[in-house]
Write a protein that holds these residues in place. Structure first.
Motif, PDB file in Angstrom:
ATOM      1  N   GLY A   1      23.430 -21.590  -0.451  1.00  0.00           N
ATOM      2  CA  GLY A   1      23.696 -20.991   0.849  1.00  0.00           C
ATOM      3  C   GLY A   1      23.124 -19.601   1.071  1.00  0.00           C
ATOM      4  N   THR A   2      22.491 -19.022   0.053  1.00  0.00           N
ATOM      5  CA  THR A   2      21.882 -17.707   0.224  1.00  0.00           C
ATOM      6  C   THR A   2      20.366 -17.868   0.320  1.00  0.00           C
ATOM      7  N   VAL A   3      19.685 -16.799   0.744  1.00  0.00           N
ATOM      8  CA  VAL A   3      18.239 -16.866   0.936  1.00  0.00           C
ATOM      9  C   VAL A   3      17.548 -17.108  -0.411  1.00  0.00           C
ATOM     10  N   HIS A   4      16.612 -18.031  -0.425  1.00  0.00           N
ATOM     11  CA  HIS A   4      15.847 -18.377  -1.618  1.00  0.00           C
ATOM     12  C   HIS A   4      15.059 -17.157  -2.098  1.00  0.00           C
ATOM     13  N   GLY A   5      15.005 -16.954  -3.412  1.00  0.00           N
ATOM     14  CA  GLY A   5      14.302 -15.810  -3.986  1.00  0.00           C
ATOM     15  C   GLY A   5      12.837 -15.760  -3.601  1.00  0.00           C
ATOM     16  N   GLY A   6      12.189 -16.904  -3.510  1.00  0.00           N
ATOM     17  CA  GLY A   6      10.783 -16.942  -3.110  1.00  0.00           C
ATOM     18  C   GLY A   6      10.579 -16.449  -1.687  1.00  0.00           C
ATOM     19  N   VAL A   7      11.531 -16.728  -0.818  1.00  0.00           N
ATOM     20  CA  VAL A   7      11.459 -16.245   0.566  1.00  0.00           C
ATOM     21  C   VAL A   7      11.612 -14.726   0.583  1.00  0.00           C
ATOM     22  N   LEU A   8      12.514 -14.200  -0.251  1.00  0.00           N
ATOM     23  CA  LEU A   8      12.689 -12.744  -0.330  1.00  0.00           C
ATOM     24  C   LEU A   8      11.403 -12.064  -0.808  1.00  0.00           C
ATOM     25  N   VAL A   9      10.746 -12.661  -1.794  1.00  0.00           N
ATOM     26  CA  VAL A   9       9.490 -12.094  -2.301  1.00  0.00           C
ATOM     27  C   VAL A   9       8.422 -12.141  -1.201  1.00  0.00           C
ATOM     28  N   ALA A  10       8.329 -13.253  -0.478  1.00  0.00           N
ATOM     29  CA  ALA A  10       7.340 -13.370   0.598  1.00  0.00           C
ATOM     30  C   ALA A  10       7.602 -12.350   1.702  1.00  0.00           C
ATOM     31  N   PHE A  11       8.859 -12.138   2.040  1.00  0.00           N
ATOM     32  CA  PHE A  11       9.234 -11.150   3.057  1.00  0.00           C
ATOM     33  C   PHE A  11       8.814  -9.749   2.593  1.00  0.00           C
ATOM     34  N   ALA A  12       9.149  -9.399   1.350  1.00  0.00           N
ATOM     35  CA  ALA A  12       8.785  -8.089   0.801  1.00  0.00           C
ATOM     36  C   ALA A  12       7.270  -7.926   0.748  1.00  0.00           C
ATOM     37  N   ASP A  13       6.571  -8.966   0.339  1.00  0.00           N
ATOM     38  CA  ASP A  13       5.111  -8.934   0.240  1.00  0.00           C
ATOM     39  C   ASP A  13       4.480  -8.715   1.616  1.00  0.00           C
ATOM     40  N   SER A  14       4.966  -9.414   2.619  1.00  0.00           N
ATOM     41  CA  SER A  14       4.419  -9.291   3.976  1.00  0.00           C
ATOM     42  C   SER A  14       4.583  -7.878   4.520  1.00  0.00           C
ATOM     43  N   ILE A  15       5.781  -7.342   4.443  1.00  0.00           N
ATOM     44  CA  ILE A  15       6.032  -6.009   5.000  1.00  0.00           C
ATOM     45  C   ILE A  15       5.352  -4.943   4.131  1.00  0.00           C
ATOM     46  N   GLY A  16       5.370  -5.119   2.815  1.00  0.00           N
ATOM     47  CA  GLY A  16       4.678  -4.187   1.932  1.00  0.00           C
ATOM     48  C   GLY A  16       3.190  -4.108   2.241  1.00  0.00           C
ATOM     49  N   GLY A  17       2.553  -5.241   2.415  1.00  0.00           N
ATOM     50  CA  GLY A  17       1.135  -5.262   2.755  1.00  0.00           C
ATOM     51  C   GLY A  17       0.855  -4.629   4.104  1.00  0.00           C
ATOM     52  N   HIS A  18       1.727  -4.876   5.064  1.00  0.00           N
ATOM     53  CA  HIS A  18       1.536  -4.298   6.396  1.00  0.00           C
ATOM     54  C   HIS A  18       1.802  -2.795   6.423  1.00  0.00           C
TER      55      HIS A  18
END
Length: 161
Positions: A61-78
């Motif tokens: 029921g919590t956000v998948h770790g891979g999704v958290l990494v993708a979110f961090a990667d996207s905003i970090g790159g931007h």
């Protein structure tokens, strides 16, 4: 930092104000399709919001770790476009501090080193109550230099999250 009631209110005001803000600002289509939106990118860093959906939760029921990494990667790159850098991820270390749950997550990225070929960015993610969920360190390889692009927040209340 805003109180948890203010953070929750601001997050929903932002999303209801313009749910396609990330797409309008040129954030990659994959990110927008997955509920990730860029709030701002300035020389001091970038911030984004991700609406938590059933499609990004794992079996507990919590956000998948891979999704958290993708979110961090996207905003970090931007966070590097304000410095005129288009980058790809070279490496990362992510620390998961607590389960990611709630209605949305906020990601804050801060460039620590912006070089000619390599950039290092610190990233933190918070839940809608303001609790720190992850910390991360990303190393990006510069693939292109462009005119710097500054995108101040459209919803100023979110800048202080």
């Amino acid at each position: 930092m805003a109180s948890s009631d203010e953070s929750r209110k601001d997050g929903w005001l932002y999303f209801k104000q313009d749910p396609q803000l990330g797409e309008i600002r040129g954030l990659d289509p994959w990110a927008v399709e997955n509920g990730i939106h860029l709030i701002r990118t300035e020389e001091d860093g970038a911030e984004g919001i991700m609406m938590i959906r059933n499609s990004n939760r794992q079996q507990y029921g919590t956000v998948h770790g891979g999704v958290l990494v993708a979110f961090a990667d996207s905003i970090g790159g931007h966070s590097l476009i304000a410095h005129g850098k288009i980058c790809v991820t070279q490496g990362s270390t992510v620390n998961f501090l607590r389960p990611a749950a709630g209605e949305y997550l906020v990601c804050k990225a801060k460039p620590l080193k912006v070089g000619k070929r390599i950039c290092v960015v610190s990233v933190e993610q918070y839940n809608d109550r303001g609790d720190l969920v992850t910390t991360a360190l990303f190393t990006f390889a510069v693939v292109e230099e462009v005119e710097p692009l500054i995108l101040p927040p459209r919803h100023p209340g979110l800048r202080d999250l």
